[in-house]
Write a protein that holds these residues in place. Structure first.
Motif, PDB file in Angstrom:
ATOM      1  N   HIS A   1       0.512  -0.768   0.231  1.00  8.08           N
ATOM      2  CA  HIS A   1      -0.027   0.343   0.269  1.00  8.08           C
ATOM      3  C   HIS A   1       0.719   1.049   0.228  1.00  8.08           C
ATOM      4  N   LEU A   2       0.827   2.198  -0.722  1.00  5.54           N
ATOM      5  CA  LEU A   2       1.304   3.101  -1.326  1.00  5.54           C
ATOM      6  C   LEU A   2       0.985   4.337  -0.756  1.00  5.54           C
ATOM      7  N   GLY A   3       1.599   5.261  -0.548  1.00  4.04           N
ATOM      8  CA  GLY A   3       1.036   7.003   0.134  1.00  4.04           C
ATOM      9  C   GLY A   3       1.462   7.876  -1.525  1.00  4.04           C
ATOM     10  N   GLN A   4       1.227   8.936  -1.226  1.00  2.00           N
ATOM     11  CA  GLN A   4       1.466   9.743  -2.416  1.00  2.00           C
ATOM     12  C   GLN A   4       2.395  10.129  -2.968  1.00  2.00           C
ATOM     13  N   SER A   5       3.633  10.047  -1.731  1.00  2.00           N
ATOM     14  CA  SER A   5       4.494  10.547  -1.638  1.00  2.00           C
ATOM     15  C   SER A   5       5.697   9.331  -1.819  1.00  2.00           C
ATOM     16  N   ASP A   6       5.359   8.184  -1.862  1.00  5.09           N
ATOM     17  CA  ASP A   6       5.895   6.849  -2.020  1.00  5.09           C
ATOM     18  C   ASP A   6       6.121   6.711  -3.426  1.00  5.09           C
ATOM     19  N   MET A   7       6.668   5.296  -3.551  1.00  5.41           N
ATOM     20  CA  MET A   7       7.498   5.468  -5.511  1.00  5.41           C
ATOM     21  C   MET A   7       5.963   4.993  -6.346  1.00  5.41           C
ATOM     22  N   PRO A   8       6.643   5.685  -7.588  1.00  5.99           N
ATOM     23  CA  PRO A   8       5.252   5.783  -8.539  1.00  5.99           C
ATOM     24  C   PRO A   8       4.464   4.481  -8.141  1.00  5.99           C
ATOM     25  N   VAL A   9       3.113   4.199  -8.207  1.00 10.77           N
ATOM     26  CA  VAL A   9       2.548   3.312  -8.181  1.00 10.77           C
ATOM     27  C   VAL A   9       2.920   1.931 -10.344  1.00 10.77           C
ATOM     28  N   GLU A  10       3.088   3.272 -10.970  1.00 10.05           N
ATOM     29  CA  GLU A  10       3.365   2.652 -12.717  1.00 10.05           C
ATOM     30  C   GLU A  10       5.034   1.757 -12.234  1.00 10.05           C
ATOM     31  N   LEU A  11       5.987   2.512 -11.377  1.00  9.84           N
ATOM     32  CA  LEU A  11       7.557   1.802 -11.192  1.00  9.84           C
ATOM     33  C   LEU A  11       6.577   0.651 -10.202  1.00  9.84           C
ATOM     34  N   ALA A  12       6.698   1.220  -9.119  1.00  7.33           N
ATOM     35  CA  ALA A  12       5.679  -0.635  -8.706  1.00  7.33           C
ATOM     36  C   ALA A  12       5.141  -1.375  -8.382  1.00  7.33           C
ATOM     37  N   ARG A  13       4.326  -1.476  -9.950  1.00  6.68           N
ATOM     38  CA  ARG A  13       3.588  -2.111 -10.718  1.00  6.68           C
ATOM     39  C   ARG A  13       4.376  -3.275 -10.858  1.00  6.68           C
ATOM     40  N   GLN A  14       5.960  -2.071 -12.151  1.00  8.27           N
ATOM     41  CA  GLN A  14       7.100  -3.411 -12.366  1.00  8.27           C
ATOM     42  C   GLN A  14       7.574  -4.068 -11.552  1.00  8.27           C
ATOM     43  N   LEU A  15       7.751  -3.643 -10.920  1.00  9.25           N
ATOM     44  CA  LEU A  15       8.559  -4.035  -9.660  1.00  9.25           C
ATOM     45  C   LEU A  15       7.755  -5.530  -9.100  1.00  9.25           C
ATOM     46  N   LEU A  16       6.278  -5.146  -8.754  1.00  9.19           N
ATOM     47  CA  LEU A  16       5.691  -5.896  -7.906  1.00  9.19           C
ATOM     48  C   LEU A  16       4.945  -7.335  -8.926  1.00  9.19           C
ATOM     49  N   GLY A  17       5.033  -6.959 -10.321  1.00  3.86           N
ATOM     50  CA  GLY A  17       4.297  -7.931 -11.193  1.00  3.86           C
ATOM     51  C   GLY A  17       3.058  -7.731 -11.352  1.00  3.86           C
ATOM     52  N   PRO A  18       2.476  -8.458 -11.907  1.00  4.19           N
ATOM     53  CA  PRO A  18       0.772  -8.528 -12.086  1.00  4.19           C
ATOM     54  C   PRO A  18      -0.314  -9.016 -10.816  1.00  4.19           C
ATOM     55  N   ASN A  19       0.390  -9.912  -9.851  1.00  7.74           N
ATOM     56  CA  ASN A  19      -0.651 -10.609  -9.615  1.00  7.74           C
ATOM     57  C   ASN A  19      -0.807  -9.919  -8.131  1.00  7.74           C
ATOM     58  N   LYS A  20      -0.010  -9.516  -7.645  1.00  7.73           N
ATOM     59  CA  LYS A  20       0.524  -8.880  -6.507  1.00  7.73           C
ATOM     60  C   LYS A  20      -0.549  -7.308  -6.352  1.00  7.73           C
ATOM     61  N   LEU A  21      -1.400  -7.812  -5.113  1.00  6.31           N
ATOM     62  CA  LEU A  21      -1.994  -6.614  -4.741  1.00  6.31           C
ATOM     63  C   LEU A  21      -1.561  -5.152  -4.229  1.00  6.31           C
ATOM     64  N   LEU A  22      -2.254  -4.042  -5.059  1.00  9.20           N
ATOM     65  CA  LEU A  22      -1.380  -2.598  -5.111  1.00  9.20           C
ATOM     66  C   LEU A  22      -2.859  -1.778  -4.306  1.00  9.20           C
ATOM     67  N   GLY A  23      -1.859  -0.896  -3.230  1.00  9.32           N
ATOM     68  CA  GLY A  23      -3.421  -0.165  -3.320  1.00  9.32           C
ATOM     69  C   GLY A  23      -2.636   1.818  -2.868  1.00  9.32           C
ATOM     70  N   LEU A  24      -3.330   2.269  -3.435  1.00 11.89           N
ATOM     71  CA  LEU A  24      -2.530   3.516  -2.872  1.00 11.89           C
ATOM     72  C   LEU A  24      -4.138   4.394  -2.272  1.00 11.89           C
ATOM     73  N   SER A  25      -3.218   5.757  -1.350  1.00 12.84           N
ATOM     74  CA  SER A  25      -4.075   6.471  -0.230  1.00 12.84           C
ATOM     75  C   SER A  25      -3.803   7.608  -1.167  1.00 12.84           C
ATOM     76  N   ILE A  26      -5.707   8.222  -1.287  1.00 18.39           N
ATOM     77  CA  ILE A  26      -6.280   9.250  -2.002  1.00 18.39           C
ATOM     78  C   ILE A  26      -6.803   9.864  -1.129  1.00 18.39           C
ATOM     79  N   GLU A  27      -6.501  11.631  -1.123  1.00 20.19           N
ATOM     80  CA  GLU A  27      -6.235  12.242  -0.178  1.00 20.19           C
ATOM     81  C   GLU A  27      -7.626  13.638  -0.470  1.00 20.19           C
ATOM     82  N   ASN A  28      -7.775  13.487  -1.748  1.00 22.97           N
ATOM     83  CA  ASN A  28      -8.463  14.405  -2.613  1.00 22.97           C
ATOM     84  C   ASN A  28      -9.061  14.246  -3.700  1.00 22.97           C
TER      85      ASN A  28
END
Length: 211
Positions: free
Chosen positions: A84-111
């Motif tokens: 689970h990433l926050g807005q100031s963490d690693m960009p989700v596009e890069l995180a998805r590349q590293l994690l692959g397609p089968n891991k869960l990826l969440g993102l905090s949304i604040e506005n």
């Protein structure tokens, strides 16, 4: 509220020592928690890995996914179920590349702007923060409230997990919005019996169908 892996989502309290945290997680699972996120923002990476490894061992006997907060490297090292990433963490596009397609990826949304952008990101779910004010998060940018949560649900097809200031006094109203999951810290971690607290919250969710 629809039954999903996110239904009752425990986010751990990083201020608790490892023995206490493991007791909380074990009891919370017995009470009905469906997902566990390890949060460790202020300690060193080795401490984070040790904590994640201990929780993963505990969860191995269950079907409860292990999510790592912020740190993709820790998730990869532990072969966790997701990040689970926050807005100031690693960009989700890069995180998805590293994690692959089968891991869960969440993102905090604040506005609302972040909510709109999330529809085009390679994530699995949104953590909508914060629904109400909470002592576990001091840098709140927006309180969505019930009306804001209801509106957010109409703005995205992604599953939404509500977090922030949720407890047994308001969880039924949150669940009745049709939100996909509810994340809690204090309501379970600081309860005298995390098992009983999780059981009561699970029962309230079961009794609170969407309006």
């Amino acid at each position: 509220m629809p039954l999903t892996p996110y239904s009752l989502y425990l986010v751990t309290d990083e201020q608790q020592d490892l023995q206490t945290l493991l007791k909380v997680v074990e009891q919370a699972i017995q009470g009905g928690v469906t997902m566990v996120q390890i949060r460790e923002k202020h300690h060193d990476i080795r401490a984070f890995i040790n904590k994640a490894a201990a929780v993963k061992t505990l969860l191995a006997r269950t079907n409860v996914p292990l999510i790592i907060n912020d740190r993709v490297d820790v998730a990869l090292a532990m072969d966790a179920d997701g990040v689970h990433l926050g807005q100031s963490d690693m960009p989700v596009e890069l995180a998805r590349q590293l994690l692959g397609p089968n891991k869960l990826l969440g993102l905090s949304i604040e506005n609302e702007q972040q909510l709109k952008q999330a529809n085009h990101l390679p994530i699995d779910y949104i953590g909508l923060s914060a629904i109400f004010a909470t002592p576990t998060k001091s840098n709140i940018k927006k309180q969505w409230g019930l009306a804001g949560l209801e509106n957010a649900l109409t703005q995205t097809t992604l599953p939404i997990v509500a977090i922030g200031g949720i407890n047994k006094t308001n969880i039924s109203a949150i669940a009745q919005t049709g939100v996909h999951g509810i994340a809690l810290v204090s309501a379970i971690s600081h309860a005298s019996s995390p098992k009983q607290a999780a059981r009561e919250l699970t029962l309230l969710l079961a009794q609170s169908p969407p309006l």
